[in-house]
Design an enzyme around this catalytic site. Structure first.
Site, PDB file in Angstrom:
ATOM      1  N   CYS A  40       0.857  -1.198   0.000  1.00  0.00           N
ATOM      2  CA  CYS A  40       0.000   0.000   0.000  1.00  0.00           C
ATOM      3  C   CYS A  40       0.887   1.240   0.000  1.00  0.00           C
ATOM      4  CB  CYS A  40      -0.880   0.038   1.244  1.00  0.00           C
ATOM      5  SG  CYS A  40      -1.845  -1.451   1.555  1.00  0.00           S
TER       6      CYS A  40
ATOM      7  N   HIS B 124     -35.392   1.379  14.132  1.00  0.00           N
ATOM      8  CA  HIS B 124     -34.344   2.405  14.207  1.00  0.00           C
ATOM      9  C   HIS B 124     -34.812   3.810  13.860  1.00  0.00           C
ATOM     10  CE1 HIS B 124     -31.502  -0.710  15.131  1.00  0.00           C
ATOM     11  NE2 HIS B 124     -31.910  -1.404  14.088  1.00  0.00           N
TER      12      HIS B 124
ATOM     13  N   CYS C  79     -36.302  -1.956   8.824  1.00  0.00           N
ATOM     14  CA  CYS C  79     -35.281  -1.243   9.605  1.00  0.00           C
ATOM     15  C   CYS C  79     -35.940  -0.102  10.378  1.00  0.00           C
ATOM     16  CB  CYS C  79     -34.214  -0.648   8.696  1.00  0.00           C
ATOM     17  SG  CYS C  79     -33.484  -1.785   7.504  1.00  0.00           S
TER      18      CYS C  79
ATOM     19  N   ARG D 285     -23.325  -6.617  10.522  1.00  0.00           N
ATOM     20  CA  ARG D 285     -24.376  -6.128  11.428  1.00  0.00           C
ATOM     21  C   ARG D 285     -25.742  -6.200  10.735  1.00  0.00           C
ATOM     22  NH1 ARG D 285     -27.034  -6.553  14.416  1.00  0.00           N
ATOM     23  NH2 ARG D 285     -27.706  -5.449  16.275  1.00  0.00           N
TER      24      ARG D 285
ATOM     25  N   HIS E  49       0.707   4.870  -1.850  1.00  0.00           N
ATOM     26  CA  HIS E  49       0.020   5.866  -1.011  1.00  0.00           C
ATOM     27  C   HIS E  49       0.946   6.598  -0.031  1.00  0.00           C
ATOM     28  CE1 HIS E  49      -3.969   4.599  -2.385  1.00  0.00           C
ATOM     29  NE2 HIS E  49      -3.603   3.340  -2.195  1.00  0.00           N
TER      30      HIS E  49
ATOM     31  N   CYS F 181     -29.053  -8.314  11.999  1.00  0.00           N
ATOM     32  CA  CYS F 181     -30.387  -7.740  12.141  1.00  0.00           C
ATOM     33  C   CYS F 181     -31.401  -8.585  11.363  1.00  0.00           C
ATOM     34  CB  CYS F 181     -30.422  -6.315  11.593  1.00  0.00           C
ATOM     35  SG  CYS F 181     -30.254  -5.033  12.847  1.00  0.00           S
TER      36      CYS F 181
END
Lengths: 152, 276
Positions: free
Chosen positions: B88, B196, B192, B233, B92, B237
């Site tokens: 990298c 939320h 969702c 995540r 960079h 859910c």
């Protein structure tokens, strides 16, 4: 011979009561004006079993969203997403309570609350649950019986 | 009927204080939505929904378990790999936290040109670099190598506001993500938004519902005993609502990642955050 006969009778009786010939299938449920007056099963609901189903995370898990004083001693975490259910039997008839569990969306189309005894109508259900109701007919009756004890 | 419900809801609120474990602490931080199209009146990081000890673990870089992956990735930064024998750092520069400033807060987005142009999140962009520029193998999604480098890129923008662009060629994905956000999924038949948007701040059993913001991702999650991606995540859910999850790293979740990131535009990046 006698024993075999007795076993046969027992099996027959088991089939007759267990299979619940008069059970209303999810597709045959008809909610009328927010109420479902006819029980889903012939066997009356058991409030004690219903109380356990209400709290069980793998079954009703009603407690995830609804607080109820009756369970404060034994269950630590009560949800806040839905209304508290203390005195709910003073507010709703048994038929209204049953309808609210079977398919609350018939009255409240936008509600977060699942329909616990509805045939299909869901989107991308996991294979394990696809085409199945969340609770059985008897479990619905048990929960309804428990809710009827919630009077103030 | 509506009247009865509001009475019951009122009763729930009155009794709420007696059994709730904790509420949003006084003086919690919120930012204003950056777009007038936002459905939110205040934008709140998941940080604010966690108890003090969890917040303190995140705040202390020596205690924060997510920092271990970041350190590993910082070492990996200068390791040459693949047929091009490049690291990298070769493209960079030596300091990843300097080189990656202004990058992590803008993903997911369209990157590259011509045939290589595609909508990518940080994970997919890292793998694009590996396969196209280094001639190295793509790293596996949600495994330490890819998670660590994603944490490193994102961490370079820690404290900077989330700033994803949703117009232009990203618009179709944004609309797809928005549609997903409001679609009911699974046997439990929830979107969702049900948790939320409509219920953040409320407890669902022992869980304090947040706004589902992504500004802390990849995040260290106690339940995972490790760091995980936004897509992991999402998958969790969907499993909770008994739905068949979409595939991590692919278009559906990328669209949802864009839409949820947009809902959090303006929130400071916390990566690696610490959550339950």
């Amino acid at each position: 011979m006698k024993l075999r006969h007795a076993v046969a009778v027992a099996i027959f009786c088991g089939l007759a009561s267990g299979a619940g010939a008069a059970e209303i299938a999810p597709g045959d449920v008809k909610i009328v004006e927010g109420a479902l007056d006819t029980p889903l099963t012939e066997k009356a609901g058991d409030p004690e079993t219903g109380r356990a189903i209400f709290a069980n995370r793998k079954q009703g898990n009603c407690l995830a969203c609804h607080m109820v004083t009756d369970l404060l001693d034994t269950e630590q975490f009560h949800g806040e997403v839905g209304p508290a259910l203390d005195g709910v039997a003073d507010v709703y008839s048994v038929g209204e309570l049953r309808a609210r569990i079977v398919n609350p969306k018939s009255e409240l189309p936008d509600t977060i609350m699942p329909s616990f005894y509805r045939a299909g109508g869901t989107n991308r259900s996991a294979e394990k649950f696809a085409g199945k109701t969340i609770l059985s007919a008897q479990q619905v009756e048990d929960v309804v019986a428990y809710l009827q004890t919630l009077k103030e | 009927m509506k009247r009865v419900i509001s009475i019951l809801a009122g009763a729930a609120m009155l009794t709420g204080a007696s059994y709730a474990v904790a509420e949003l602490a006084d003086g919690y931080k919120a930012v204003e939505p950056t777009s007038e199209d936002s459905p939110l009146t205040e934008v709140i990081s998941g940080y604010e929904f966690r108890i003090k000890s969890t917040q303190e673990t995140q705040d202390d870089d020596f205690e924060n378990p997510g920092m271990l992956l970041l350190d590993q990735a910082a070492d990996q930064w200068s390791v040459a790999e693949g047929s091009a024998e490049k690291s990298c750092a070769d493209c960079h520069g030596d300091d990843p936290l300097e080189a990656m400033q202004g990058v992590g807060s803008t993903y997911p987005k369209f990157t590259e040109k011509g045939d290589h142009r595609a909508f990518r999140n940080i994970e997919n962009q890292i793998n694009h670099c590996r396969t196209e520029r280094m001639g190295a193998k793509a790293w596996k999604y949600d495994k330490p190598d890819l998670l660590g480098m994603t944490v490193l890129v994102r961490h370079a923008d820690r404290g900077e506001p989330v700033n994803v662009v949703v117009d232009g060629d990203a618009e179709a994905l944004f609309e797809r993500g928005k549609e997903m956000y409001y679609t009911r999924y699974g046997q439990l038949d929830m979107s969702c938004a049900h948790c939320h948007e409509d219920n953040y701040g409320n407890y669902i059993r022992a869980d304090h519902l947040s706004q589902g913001q992504t500004n802390g991702f990849p995040t260290y999650r106690m339940k995972w005993q490790g760091v995980g991606s936004t897509h992991r995540r999402f998958k969790g859910c969907m499993k909770n609502i008994r739905a068949e999850p979409f595939k991590v790293g692919e278009d559906d979740f990328l669209a949802l990642e864009l839409y949820t990131s947009w809902r959090g535009n303006g929130l400071p990046i916390e990566t690696p955050a610490v959550r339950n």
